[in-house]
Design a protein around this motif. Sequence first.
Motif, short mmCIF file in Angstrom:
data_model
loop_
_atom_site.label_atom_id
_atom_site.label_comp_id
_atom_site.label_asym_id
_atom_site.label_seq_id
_atom_site.Cartn_x
_atom_site.Cartn_y
_atom_site.Cartn_z
N MET A 164 17.25 35.14 32.23
CA MET A 164 17.54 34.02 31.70
C MET A 164 17.08 32.71 32.05
SD MET A 164 21.34 32.41 31.74
CE MET A 164 22.27 33.91 31.33
N PRO A 165 16.58 31.93 31.49
CA PRO A 165 15.61 30.86 31.95
C PRO A 165 16.35 30.06 32.97
CG PRO A 165 15.28 30.75 29.49
CD PRO A 165 16.54 32.04 30.11
N ALA A 166 17.65 29.67 32.43
CA ALA A 166 18.57 29.07 33.63
C ALA A 166 18.43 29.48 34.86
CB ALA A 166 19.91 28.90 33.03
N ASP A 167 18.21 30.79 35.10
CA ASP A 167 18.05 31.21 36.51
C ASP A 167 16.86 30.93 37.07
OD1 ASP A 167 20.56 32.49 36.43
OD2 ASP A 167 19.80 34.16 35.64
N VAL A 168 15.90 30.63 36.27
CA VAL A 168 14.48 30.26 36.91
C VAL A 168 14.25 28.86 36.94
CG1 VAL A 168 11.89 30.59 36.24
CG2 VAL A 168 13.51 32.39 35.69
N LEU A 169 14.56 27.97 35.95
CA LEU A 169 14.46 26.50 36.26
C LEU A 169 15.68 25.74 36.45
CD1 LEU A 169 12.02 26.16 33.08
CD2 LEU A 169 11.52 26.14 35.56
N PRO A 170 15.95 25.09 37.21
CA PRO A 170 16.90 24.01 37.40
C PRO A 170 17.38 23.56 36.03
CG PRO A 170 15.45 23.59 39.06
CD PRO A 170 14.83 24.34 38.21
N VAL A 171 18.54 23.48 35.30
CA VAL A 171 19.09 22.84 34.21
C VAL A 171 20.00 21.61 34.56
CG1 VAL A 171 20.24 23.20 31.95
CG2 VAL A 171 18.70 25.09 33.07
N ALA A 172 19.67 20.42 33.85
CA ALA A 172 20.29 19.57 34.36
C ALA A 172 21.76 19.43 33.30
CB ALA A 172 19.62 18.16 33.79
N ALA A 173 22.61 19.03 33.48
CA ALA A 173 23.69 18.80 32.96
C ALA A 173 23.69 17.81 31.90
CB ALA A 173 25.15 18.16 33.49
N ASP A 174 22.88 16.80 31.93
CA ASP A 174 22.46 15.89 30.77
C ASP A 174 21.11 15.79 30.84
OD1 ASP A 174 24.82 14.87 29.45
OD2 ASP A 174 25.14 13.95 31.56
N VAL A 175 20.11 16.14 29.95
CA VAL A 175 18.71 16.15 29.61
C VAL A 175 18.35 14.66 30.17
CG1 VAL A 175 16.60 16.00 28.37
CG2 VAL A 175 18.59 17.80 27.99
N ASP A 188 11.68 7.79 25.76
CA ASP A 188 10.84 7.67 24.77
C ASP A 188 9.55 8.51 24.75
OD1 ASP A 188 12.88 6.17 23.44
OD2 ASP A 188 12.20 4.37 24.15
N SER A 189 9.13 9.05 25.72
CA SER A 189 8.17 9.84 26.17
C SER A 189 8.41 11.27 26.57
CB SER A 189 7.18 9.23 26.93
OG SER A 189 6.68 8.02 26.56
N LEU A 190 7.65 12.17 26.64
CA LEU A 190 7.67 13.43 26.96
C LEU A 190 7.86 13.08 28.50
CD1 LEU A 190 5.13 15.73 25.07
CD2 LEU A 190 7.59 15.65 24.81
N ALA A 199 8.87 21.41 31.09
CA ALA A 199 9.56 22.52 31.84
C ALA A 199 10.29 23.35 30.94
CB ALA A 199 10.03 22.20 33.24
N HIS A 200 11.07 22.89 30.29
CA HIS A 200 12.14 23.57 29.59
C HIS A 200 12.02 23.69 27.98
CE1 HIS A 200 13.90 22.11 33.23
NE2 HIS A 200 14.93 22.91 32.94
N THR A 216 10.90 25.91 26.43
CA THR A 216 11.29 27.24 25.49
C THR A 216 12.80 27.28 25.65
OG1 THR A 216 9.62 28.56 26.96
CG2 THR A 216 11.44 29.75 26.27
N ILE A 217 13.59 26.63 26.36
CA ILE A 217 15.03 26.45 26.39
C ILE A 217 15.27 25.58 24.99
CG2 ILE A 217 17.14 25.12 27.30
CD1 ILE A 217 16.14 26.31 30.07
N TYR A 218 14.45 24.55 24.74
CA TYR A 218 14.83 23.68 23.68
C TYR A 218 14.72 24.46 22.36
CZ TYR A 218 14.36 19.51 26.46
OH TYR A 218 14.38 18.55 27.54
N MET A 219 13.51 25.34 22.25
CA MET A 219 13.31 26.18 21.25
C MET A 219 14.39 27.23 20.95
SD MET A 219 10.45 25.01 19.81
CE MET A 219 11.23 23.43 20.72
N ARG A 220 14.95 27.94 21.94
CA ARG A 220 15.94 28.53 21.93
C ARG A 220 17.27 27.91 21.23
NH1 ARG A 220 17.32 31.72 27.30
NH2 ARG A 220 18.80 32.96 25.65
N PHE A 221 17.31 26.73 21.84
CA PHE A 221 18.72 25.79 20.99
C PHE A 221 18.44 25.55 19.54
CE2 PHE A 221 20.05 24.67 25.33
CZ PHE A 221 21.35 24.45 25.11
#
Length: 86
Positions: free
Chosen positions: A1-12, A16-18, A24-25, A27-32
């Motif tokens: 699971m990506p959450a185990d590999v990369l720290p995930v913020a409670a709030d992104v 206004d820029s990448l 880093a996330h 793939t997670i965005y695409m899964r969402f």
Amino acid sequence: MPADVLPVAADVPWSDSLTAYDKAHFTIYMRFLDAAADNASYEEMADLILGIDPEREPERARNAARSHLDRANWMVTTGYKELFAN
């Protein structure tokens, strides 16, 4: 699971820029986006994608899922332009 590999913020972290977080996330965005297209609830997304138990932490799960889905939508409507710049 990506959450185990990369720290995930409670709030992104929003910008206004990448951001480094976006890159880093990606793939997670695409899964969402995929989960949203399948009409998954925020609770399901938080559990399956972020590894946050919505029964133990309902508010955190919902806020984190909403934040990541909002940023994923921003990426496909606006942020992607920066990926192809230069």
